[in-house]
Design an enzyme around this catalytic site. Structure first.
Site, PDB file in Angstrom:
ATOM      1  N   ASP A 179       8.009   5.257  -0.294  1.00  0.00           N
ATOM      2  CA  ASP A 179       8.577   6.449   0.335  1.00  0.00           C
ATOM      3  C   ASP A 179       8.092   6.646   1.765  1.00  0.00           C
ATOM      4  O   ASP A 179       8.274   7.722   2.346  1.00  0.00           O
ATOM      5  CB  ASP A 179       8.222   7.689  -0.492  1.00  0.00           C
ATOM      6  CG  ASP A 179       6.707   7.856  -0.670  1.00  0.00           C
ATOM      7  OD1 ASP A 179       5.942   7.090  -0.056  1.00  0.00           O
ATOM      8  OD2 ASP A 179       6.303   8.755  -1.434  1.00  0.00           O
ATOM      9  N   ASP A 233       4.357 -19.882   0.760  1.00  0.00           N
ATOM     10  CA  ASP A 233       4.611 -20.975  -0.168  1.00  0.00           C
ATOM     11  C   ASP A 233       3.750 -20.770  -1.410  1.00  0.00           C
ATOM     12  O   ASP A 233       3.196 -19.692  -1.615  1.00  0.00           O
ATOM     13  CB  ASP A 233       4.332 -22.337   0.498  1.00  0.00           C
ATOM     14  CG  ASP A 233       2.902 -22.432   1.070  1.00  0.00           C
ATOM     15  OD1 ASP A 233       2.040 -21.619   0.659  1.00  0.00           O
ATOM     16  OD2 ASP A 233       2.656 -23.308   1.915  1.00  0.00           O
ATOM     17  N   SER A 264       5.290   7.195   2.864  1.00  0.00           N
ATOM     18  CA  SER A 264       4.244   8.210   3.010  1.00  0.00           C
ATOM     19  C   SER A 264       3.051   7.674   3.798  1.00  0.00           C
ATOM     20  O   SER A 264       2.326   8.440   4.445  1.00  0.00           O
ATOM     21  CB  SER A 264       3.788   8.716   1.634  1.00  0.00           C
ATOM     22  OG  SER A 264       3.409   7.641   0.796  1.00  0.00           O
ATOM     23  N   HIS A 312       0.825  -1.213   0.000  1.00  0.00           N
ATOM     24  CA  HIS A 312       0.000   0.000   0.000  1.00  0.00           C
ATOM     25  C   HIS A 312       0.856   1.260   0.000  1.00  0.00           C
ATOM     26  O   HIS A 312       0.436   2.289  -0.536  1.00  0.00           O
ATOM     27  CB  HIS A 312      -0.946  -0.013   1.199  1.00  0.00           C
ATOM     28  CG  HIS A 312      -2.159  -0.852   0.981  1.00  0.00           C
ATOM     29  ND1 HIS A 312      -3.441  -0.417   1.233  1.00  0.00           N
ATOM     30  CD2 HIS A 312      -2.295  -2.123   0.510  1.00  0.00           C
ATOM     31  CE1 HIS A 312      -4.310  -1.375   0.933  1.00  0.00           C
ATOM     32  NE2 HIS A 312      -3.630  -2.422   0.504  1.00  0.00           N
ATOM     33  N   ASP A 313       2.033   1.193   0.584  1.00  0.00           N
ATOM     34  CA  ASP A 313       2.931   2.346   0.530  1.00  0.00           C
ATOM     35  C   ASP A 313       3.475   2.533  -0.885  1.00  0.00           C
ATOM     36  O   ASP A 313       3.455   3.642  -1.426  1.00  0.00           O
ATOM     37  CB  ASP A 313       4.088   2.159   1.515  1.00  0.00           C
ATOM     38  CG  ASP A 313       5.047   3.338   1.518  1.00  0.00           C
ATOM     39  OD1 ASP A 313       4.564   4.499   1.590  1.00  0.00           O
ATOM     40  OD2 ASP A 313       6.269   3.132   1.446  1.00  0.00           O
ATOM     41  N   GLY A 340       4.979   5.727  -4.811  1.00  0.00           N
ATOM     42  CA  GLY A 340       6.261   5.044  -4.671  1.00  0.00           C
ATOM     43  C   GLY A 340       6.564   4.620  -3.244  1.00  0.00           C
ATOM     44  O   GLY A 340       5.845   4.937  -2.306  1.00  0.00           O
ATOM     45  N   PRO A 367      -5.843  -0.503  -5.116  1.00  0.00           N
ATOM     46  CA  PRO A 367      -6.870  -1.389  -5.669  1.00  0.00           C
ATOM     47  C   PRO A 367      -8.063  -1.540  -4.740  1.00  0.00           C
ATOM     48  O   PRO A 367      -7.964  -1.348  -3.525  1.00  0.00           O
ATOM     49  CB  PRO A 367      -6.131  -2.729  -5.821  1.00  0.00           C
ATOM     50  CG  PRO A 367      -5.016  -2.667  -4.825  1.00  0.00           C
ATOM     51  CD  PRO A 367      -4.604  -1.230  -4.763  1.00  0.00           C
ATOM     52  N   ASP A 398      -5.297 -18.800   2.458  1.00  0.00           N
ATOM     53  CA  ASP A 398      -5.215 -20.123   1.844  1.00  0.00           C
ATOM     54  C   ASP A 398      -5.041 -21.165   2.937  1.00  0.00           C
ATOM     55  O   ASP A 398      -5.114 -20.857   4.127  1.00  0.00           O
ATOM     56  CB  ASP A 398      -4.107 -20.187   0.778  1.00  0.00           C
ATOM     57  CG  ASP A 398      -2.689 -20.069   1.347  1.00  0.00           C
ATOM     58  OD1 ASP A 398      -2.506 -20.256   2.571  1.00  0.00           O
ATOM     59  OD2 ASP A 398      -1.757 -19.799   0.579  1.00  0.00           O
TER      60      ASP A 398
END
Length: 328
Positions: free
Chosen positions: A85, A256, A87, A77-78, A83, A166, A249
């Site tokens: 950074d 894995d 933030s 997410h950063d 980029g 996303p 999972d």
């Protein structure tokens, strides 16, 4: 054959499982215009940086086995928003954490804890962005060298987070659009989604697949037994609590290739999981990763370095405290 790796093992004993990719990784960094980064960036200024991060992570992983997944999500997410950074660590009313898409983000305070220790030994040297990257690299899965030398941002925007992160409903088209903007190939994009191998998914991000008629029409790949299990775990269209969740999972505490085996069998937790197992652009990579864990580890390593080396700031700062900009 490369074995699955637990987070604790990765911290105690980290051996590069993909030594032959170093040249390719160097090419990634150079191609991204980030030649200032290097594998020995702190060799002279803070040689103990990796040791300090490892020692700090060991008790964290012993007490909270879900921490590696939290570090991975924090990193992703950063990096997706403006980029890698750091933030996402900045505390302000209009910062990235004000975005609803950052719901459930954890471990920001652990990055600060490592930062505080490093400030004692190497004041003003190691960036918070590099600490995030190191925390992920030592969190299990394939172990590989990562280039360092990132700088920290001085701005953070929830508007950018809302626009660039996303959504749980995003499918292959939107996901590839986001990741290709970071210079990632389709294979690397499918590989970085292997981060879903560990951790959990909140019912809040899943229920649309179960109770939204339009969304259900898309889910022709979901295994019947898996759907029944999801409905038992998430019985309401509007979850009664934000803390209800489902394991990603069957081996959600071990990094894995089980994730790919599951989604080939119709047991994808998120919309994107089901879609990459069917889309002609991605399905061949899903099947290769499901069959060959070492190949997945190699591809994931390349994808991680590609993402972590994209849009590295040329002008920024080394924050003395990770959740606020420096006072000059």
């Amino acid at each position: 054959m490369v074995k699955p790796r637990s987070p604790l093992l990765a911290v105690l004993h980290c051996v590069a499982v993909v030594p032959l990719i170093l040249v390719s990784i160097a090419e990634i960094v150079h191609a991204g215009g980030n030649a200032g980064m290097s594998y020995d960036f702190y060799h002279q200024t803070c040689p103990q940086v990796e040791s300090i991060v490892r020692k700090t992570l060991l008790p964290v992983f012993m007490s909270d086995p879900r921490s590696p997944a939290a570090f991975l999500r924090l990193f992703f997410h950063d990096c997706i928003v403006q980029g890698c950074d750091a933030s996402i660590l900045l505390d302000n009313n209009n910062g990235e954490m004000a975005s609803g898409k950052n719901f459930g983000i954890r471990n920001r305070e652990l990055i600060q804890m490592m930062n505080s220790l490093l400030e004692v030994h190497c004041p003003g040297v190691v960036s918070c962005a590099d600490i995030i990257a190191l925390a992920v690299a030592f969190s299990g899965g394939p172990c590989f060298d990562i280039p360092l030398g990132r700088k920290d941002a001085t701005v953070s925007s929830f508007l950018r987070a809302d626009a660039e992160l996303p959504s749980p409903k995003d499918g292959v088209d939107r996901t590839l659009e986001i990741l290709s903007s970071k210079g990632m190939s389709i294979e690397e994009s499918v590989a970085i989604l292997g981060a879903h191998s560990i951790g959990v998914g909140h019912c809040l991000s899943i229920v649309h697949r179960l109770y939204d008629r339009e969304e259900r029409h898309k889910d022709y790949n979901m295994d019947d037994g898996f759907e029944i299990m999801l409905r038992l775990k998430c019985p309401y269209k509007v979850p009664l609590s934000n803390e209800t969740f489902v394991a990603n999972d069957l081996t959600s505490l071990v990094f894995d290739n089980q994730y790919y085996k599951d989604i080939v069998g119709g047991r994808g937790l998120f919309t994107i999981d089901s879609e990459i197992a069917l889309d002609p652009r991605t399905v061949s990579f899903v099947k290769m990763f499901a069959e060959d864990q070492e190949y997945f580890f190699r591809s994931f390593s390349m994808a991680f370095v590609r993402l972590s080396s994209s849009v590295v700031l040329s002008t920024g700062e080394i924050r003395r405290v990770c959740n606020r900009v420096n006072a000059y």
